[in-house]
Enzyme design. Structure first.
Site, PDB file in Angstrom:
ATOM      1  N   GLU A  51       2.482  -2.051  15.181  1.00 45.40           N
ATOM      2  CA  GLU A  51       1.508  -3.077  14.803  1.00 45.40           C
ATOM      3  C   GLU A  51       1.276  -2.966  13.297  1.00 45.40           C
ATOM      4  OE1 GLU A  51       0.603  -5.393  17.056  1.00 45.40           O
ATOM      5  OE2 GLU A  51      -0.296  -6.303  15.283  1.00 45.40           O
ATOM      6  N   SER A  52       1.737  -3.982  12.575  1.00 48.66           N
ATOM      7  CA  SER A  52       1.700  -3.881  11.110  1.00 48.66           C
ATOM      8  C   SER A  52       0.276  -3.757  10.562  1.00 48.66           C
ATOM      9  CB  SER A  52       2.426  -5.067  10.477  1.00 48.66           C
ATOM     10  OG  SER A  52       1.856  -6.272  10.905  1.00 48.66           O
ATOM     11  N   CYS A  81      10.792  -4.880  12.980  1.00 52.52           N
ATOM     12  CA  CYS A  81       9.684  -5.678  13.508  1.00 52.52           C
ATOM     13  C   CYS A  81       8.426  -5.497  12.636  1.00 52.52           C
ATOM     14  CB  CYS A  81       9.482  -5.336  14.981  1.00 52.52           C
ATOM     15  SG  CYS A  81       8.649  -6.624  15.868  1.00 52.52           S
ATOM     16  N   ARG A 108       4.386 -13.709  11.507  1.00 49.55           N
ATOM     17  CA  ARG A 108       4.110 -12.760  12.597  1.00 49.55           C
ATOM     18  C   ARG A 108       3.988 -13.474  13.942  1.00 49.55           C
ATOM     19  NH1 ARG A 108      -0.984  -9.862  11.702  1.00 49.55           N
ATOM     20  NH2 ARG A 108      -0.211  -8.521  13.364  1.00 49.55           N
ATOM     21  N   ARG A 131       6.883  -9.155  20.684  1.00 53.03           N
ATOM     22  CA  ARG A 131       5.926  -9.857  19.798  1.00 53.03           C
ATOM     23  C   ARG A 131       6.515  -9.913  18.382  1.00 53.03           C
ATOM     24  NH1 ARG A 131       0.512  -8.317  19.197  1.00 53.03           N
ATOM     25  NH2 ARG A 131       0.008 -10.525  19.246  1.00 53.03           N
ATOM     26  N   HIS A 165      13.977  -4.543  18.151  1.00 52.99           N
ATOM     27  CA  HIS A 165      14.074  -3.083  18.339  1.00 52.99           C
ATOM     28  C   HIS A 165      15.418  -2.729  18.972  1.00 52.99           C
ATOM     29  CE1 HIS A 165       9.625  -2.032  18.177  1.00 52.99           C
ATOM     30  NE2 HIS A 165       9.578  -3.344  18.266  1.00 52.99           N
ATOM     31  N   GLU A 167      16.246   0.560  19.083  1.00 50.30           N
ATOM     32  CA  GLU A 167      16.096   1.985  19.452  1.00 50.30           C
ATOM     33  C   GLU A 167      15.645   2.174  20.889  1.00 50.30           C
ATOM     34  OE1 GLU A 167      13.988   0.234  17.761  1.00 50.30           O
ATOM     35  OE2 GLU A 167      11.950   0.818  18.267  1.00 50.30           O
TER      36      GLU A 167
HETATM   37  N1  GLN Z   1       3.429  -8.199  16.364  1.00 54.43           N
HETATM   38  C1  GLN Z   1       3.527  -7.002  15.576  1.00 54.43           C
HETATM   39  C2  GLN Z   1       2.954  -7.204  14.168  1.00 54.43           C
HETATM   40  O1  GLN Z   1       2.636  -8.279  13.807  1.00 54.43           O
HETATM   41  C3  GLN Z   1       4.966  -6.518  15.470  1.00 54.43           C
HETATM   42  C4  GLN Z   1       5.499  -6.137  16.846  1.00 54.43           C
HETATM   43  C5  GLN Z   1       6.536  -5.065  16.833  1.00 54.43           C
HETATM   44  O2  GLN Z   1       6.684  -4.307  15.868  1.00 54.43           O
HETATM   45  N2  GLN Z   1       7.229  -4.944  17.936  1.00 54.43           N
HETATM   46  O3  GLN Z   1       2.825  -6.282  13.441  1.00 54.43           O
END
Ligand code: GLN
Length: 190
Positions: A51-52, A81, A108, A131, A165, A167
């Site tokens: 989650e950024s 991501c 995002r 997401r 992702h 990984e």
């Molecule tokens: N939705 C997340 C964000 O805005 C990113 C999601 C993820 O890293 N899988 O930071």
């Protein structure tokens, strides 16, 4: 083997540990990193998915912004991501602070509810979009792969970003990890 490469995964939040098997399968060493003394020991960074906004808060709380910005000038960086969001020049939905390592605009959570999370095959390898953001504007970056008409894997110089992702797939190493580690090798030589 003292010329072994060490890849540091920024370990503030998000999917850190799953990178270990991929990095090791590609012949490099894995380190979870969160302090300047950790950063000094590594050859390259992975900014993981997660989650950024949470990562930004933790970067501020631990006063790591300037330290990381300085490190990123000197080393290859791969953002996944949320990590790709941190690397972009411009972030939308909503706008937020970023390191501006890649000249792209990134939006995002841009796939909408039905496609919030899905698996897709990129370069013959199954990856997870969770997401995920969409890269909406690219300037002078190479597009390595596209998905549903949008760039999902881009690179420029020592920097690379994927909106998915790799990984979380257990077939190691992923082609993305292999590609990044080759990039780190070439960066060390040049
Ligand atoms: N939705 C997340 C964000 O805005 C990113 C999601 C993820 O890293 N899988 O930071």
């Amino acid at each position: 083997m003292n010329n072994k490469l060490h890849i540091g995964v920024l370990a503030l939040q998000g999917a850190v540990q799953p990178h270990k098997a991929h990095i090791e399968a590609a012949g490099a060493g894995f380190c979870a990193v969160k302090t300047l003394s950790d950063f000094k020991k590594i050859d390259a960074f992975i900014l993981p998915g997660g989650e950024s906004t949470t990562m930004l808060k933790l970067i501020d709380r631990f006063d790591l912004w300037d330290i990381l910005a300085e490190q990123f000038k000197k080393k290859p960086v791969w953002g996944i991501c949320a990590g790709a969001i941190l690397m972009a020049k411009e972030v939308l939905n909503p706008t937020q602070k970023s390191f501006g390592l890649l000249p792209v605009t990134i939006e995002r959570n841009a796939y909408g509810r039905q496609l919030e999370s899905h698996i897709a095959t990129i370069k013959g390898y199954d990856v997870s979009f969770i997401r995920a953001p969409i890269i909406t504007n690219t300037n002078n970056v190479s597009i390595v792969a596209e998905h549903k008409g949008n760039p999902v894997w881009v690179e420029q110089g020592q920097y690379m970003a994927t909106t998915f992702h790799p990984e979380l797939t257990f077939n190691t190493p992923s082609p993305m990890h292999q590609h990044f580690i080759n990039k780190v090798k070439n960066f060390k030589i040049s």
